[in-house]
Design an enzyme around this catalytic site. Structure first.
Site: not given
Ligand code: GLP
Length: 241
Positions: A67, A136, A138, A143
């Site tokens: 992403d 949430d 995702h 989302e």
């Molecule tokens: C982000 C990314 C995800 C990631 C998630 C959790 O927004 N787009 O790919 O897995 O949120 O992030 P973190 O690992 O910092 O908790």
């Protein structure tokens, strides 16, 4: 589904790095699906360490990132492109031509998304997809929604995701409201999936995603249907599993 609970973040990172290392040794031209965020940072550090120790050769490996924020160019310090170079690509012998990152800024985003999917297809598909999870539920930037997304999509980020990611920006207002992400369908097409989570804040969503009903309102719940998923959590994130 295999669930590995490790003592702490460092051990979680090492376990995930071991799976990638095994994949690269087994198939030197492996296609890796890569994720960003705080969760996989330790894994990249460990992979760089294994590379420095001369255990790993990335020269034939191909990568596709999951992403990217819409509107952030690759040189923006919070873009996922910048993150990947800083924590991983700049430290290993990957062929730059084998790195695939979603452009956050392009003249024709629809065409860019189509090209990206075609490149994944032309590479033979993703062998191992690394995932983190949002509070949430995702994965990537998919989302909670009314249906599991297909192909590659532009998503509106939820308030909770913007709040969670604001820690990386100097102002919350700087967090882009939209992102491009591989859809759930494309993620599910990966041969193997490795889902990582760390910290107490992720415990509830991990339980919901892995053992709750499968529904697009919890995007990660789709992983229950995948034939080869390894979940690696530290004790805190795995507390309710
Ligand atoms: C982000 C990314 C995800 C990631 C998630 C959790 O927004 N787009 O790919 O897995 O949120 O992030 P973190 O690992 O910092 O908790």
């Amino acid at each position: 589904m295999k669930i590995i609970v490790t003592k702490n973040y460092e051990m979680m990172s090492k376990e995930a790095a071991k799976l990638i290392a095994a994949q690269v040794i087994r198939k030197p031209d492996a296609v890796l699906g890569l994720a960003t965020g705080s969760t996989p940072m330790g894994m990249y550090k460990e992979l760089v360490h294994l590379y420095d120790e001369e255990f790993l050769d990335f020269s034939k490996v191909k990568t596709f990132n999951l992403d990217e924020y819409a509107g952030l160019s690759g040189d923006h310090q919070q873009s996922f492109c910048f993150f990947m170079h800083r924590y991983f690509f700049d430290h290993i012998n990957i062929d730059r031509q084998n790195i695939h990152l979603i452009p956050g800024v392009s003249e024709d985003p629809e065409k860019a998304k189509k090209n990206y999917l075609e490149q994944i297809e032309a590479s033979g598909g993703i062998d191992m997809q690394i995932l983190g999870i949002g509070l949430d539920g995702h994965i990537g930037f998919n989302e909670p929604a009314c249906e599991f997304s297909k192909g590659m999509v532009t998503t509106d980020l939820d308030e909770s995701t913007i709040n969670a990611n604001a820690r990386f920006f100097s102002l919350k207002e700087e967090v882009p409201g939209q992102a491009y992400t591989l859809g759930i369908q494309t993620i599910m097409m990966a041969e193997q999936i490795v889902l990582m989570a760390s910290g107490r804040a992720k415990a509830e969503i991990m339980k919901e995603a892995l053992f709750g009903p499968i529904r697009p309102q919890i995007p990660a719940s789709a992983l229950q249907l995948h034939k080869h998923v390894t979940v690696i959590v530290d004790e805190d994130a795995g507390k309710l599993l």
